[in-house]
Design a protein around this motif. Structure first.
Motif, PDB file in Angstrom:
ATOM      1  N   ALA A   1      59.718 -28.721   9.149  1.00 39.33           N
ATOM      2  CA  ALA A   1      59.354 -27.745   8.115  1.00 39.33           C
ATOM      3  C   ALA A   1      60.604 -27.074   7.548  1.00 39.33           C
ATOM      4  O   ALA A   1      61.422 -26.549   8.295  1.00 39.33           O
ATOM      5  CB  ALA A   1      58.427 -26.683   8.704  1.00 39.33           C
ATOM      6  N   ASP A   2      60.731 -27.102   6.218  1.00 36.36           N
ATOM      7  CA  ASP A   2      61.867 -26.458   5.562  1.00 36.36           C
ATOM      8  C   ASP A   2      61.501 -26.126   4.122  1.00 36.36           C
ATOM      9  O   ASP A   2      61.432 -27.036   3.298  1.00 36.36           O
ATOM     10  CB  ASP A   2      63.088 -27.369   5.605  1.00 36.36           C
ATOM     11  CG  ASP A   2      64.327 -26.682   5.048  1.00 36.36           C
ATOM     12  OD1 ASP A   2      64.372 -25.437   5.038  1.00 36.36           O
ATOM     13  OD2 ASP A   2      65.241 -27.403   4.614  1.00 36.36           O
ATOM     14  N   PRO A   3      61.221 -24.877   3.849  1.00 38.03           N
ATOM     15  CA  PRO A   3      61.319 -23.753   4.770  1.00 38.03           C
ATOM     16  C   PRO A   3      60.048 -23.578   5.608  1.00 38.03           C
ATOM     17  O   PRO A   3      58.980 -24.007   5.205  1.00 38.03           O
ATOM     18  CB  PRO A   3      61.480 -22.549   3.839  1.00 38.03           C
ATOM     19  CG  PRO A   3      60.658 -22.922   2.635  1.00 38.03           C
ATOM     20  CD  PRO A   3      60.865 -24.428   2.493  1.00 38.03           C
ATOM     21  N   LEU A   4      60.214 -22.930   6.742  1.00 37.37           N
ATOM     22  CA  LEU A   4      59.093 -22.396   7.510  1.00 37.37           C
ATOM     23  C   LEU A   4      59.134 -20.906   7.252  1.00 37.37           C
ATOM     24  O   LEU A   4      60.147 -20.261   7.500  1.00 37.37           O
ATOM     25  CB  LEU A   4      59.249 -22.679   9.002  1.00 37.37           C
ATOM     26  CG  LEU A   4      58.231 -21.966   9.917  1.00 37.37           C
ATOM     27  CD1 LEU A   4      56.799 -22.356   9.569  1.00 37.37           C
ATOM     28  CD2 LEU A   4      58.546 -22.250  11.379  1.00 37.37           C
ATOM     29  N   TYR A   5      58.071 -20.383   6.692  1.00 44.54           N
ATOM     30  CA  TYR A   5      58.075 -18.978   6.301  1.00 44.54           C
ATOM     31  C   TYR A   5      56.726 -18.345   6.588  1.00 44.54           C
ATOM     32  O   TYR A   5      55.746 -19.026   6.902  1.00 44.54           O
ATOM     33  CB  TYR A   5      58.427 -18.831   4.817  1.00 44.54           C
ATOM     34  CG  TYR A   5      57.381 -19.401   3.889  1.00 44.54           C
ATOM     35  CD1 TYR A   5      56.376 -18.576   3.362  1.00 44.54           C
ATOM     36  CD2 TYR A   5      57.373 -20.738   3.541  1.00 44.54           C
ATOM     37  CE1 TYR A   5      55.410 -19.097   2.517  1.00 44.54           C
ATOM     38  CE2 TYR A   5      56.408 -21.261   2.700  1.00 44.54           C
ATOM     39  CZ  TYR A   5      55.432 -20.430   2.196  1.00 44.54           C
ATOM     40  OH  TYR A   5      54.467 -20.948   1.365  1.00 44.54           O
TER      41      TYR A   5
END
Length: 157
Positions: free
Chosen positions: A109-113
């Motif tokens: 995951a990128d980004p994980l937010y």
């Protein structure tokens, strides 16, 4: 207390709804987007490639849940994390959050937010402890989804 992570299955969908509705209604108001996701977790989270995990406590049953919702590209929102009031203080939330972060790392995951509200101070402290940082860019890009959102964080271990 023995804690176990459980994967989403349709027979656990009601727990996903009830646990999240409990804390959202206690602190805020269920918004239309909340209702849509909570009533249709397979369609809104699982089918597009997301993940819903649960934490089960020995003797108490399912006490918490959290989702990773794909939001485009490799981006995932950590969302709908809740622990039943009766299980708070047991470590179930941290146990669940660690499992969800591990899954997010697996799917790259990128980004994980995440998006939250400053009234959720205990949760924010836990997020910070496990590697999330406040992020103005995440707020600008995703923060308008919920009226109650005034905190946006990105996982940056």
């Amino acid at each position: 207390m023995t804690l176990t992570i459980r994967e989403y299955s349709d027979d656990l969908a009601q727990h996903f709804h009830d646990i999240n509705a409990e804390w959202i209604e206690a602190m805020f108001v269920l918004e239309p987007l909340d209702r849509e996701v909570l009533q249709n977790p397979r369609e809104k989270i699982i089918a597009p490639g997301g993940v819903i995990l649960f934490v089960e406590a020995a003797g108490l049953g399912i006490v918490g849940t959290c989702a990773l919702k794909p939001t485009g590209g490799l981006g995932y929102e950590l969302t709908k994390m809740g622990v039943r009031e009766s299980a708070r203080g047991t470590g179930a939330g941290a146990f669940l959050l660690e499992a969800v972060i591990a899954r997010a790392v697996e799917v790259e995951a990128d980004p994980l937010y995440l998006l939250t509200n400053r009234d959720c101070a205990a949760a924010i402290h836990l997020y910070e402890k496990l590697g999330f940082r406040h992020d103005a860019g995440i707020m600008a890009e995703y923060g308008a989804r919920y009226a109650r959102c005034d905190v946006a964080m990105r996982y940056a271990p």
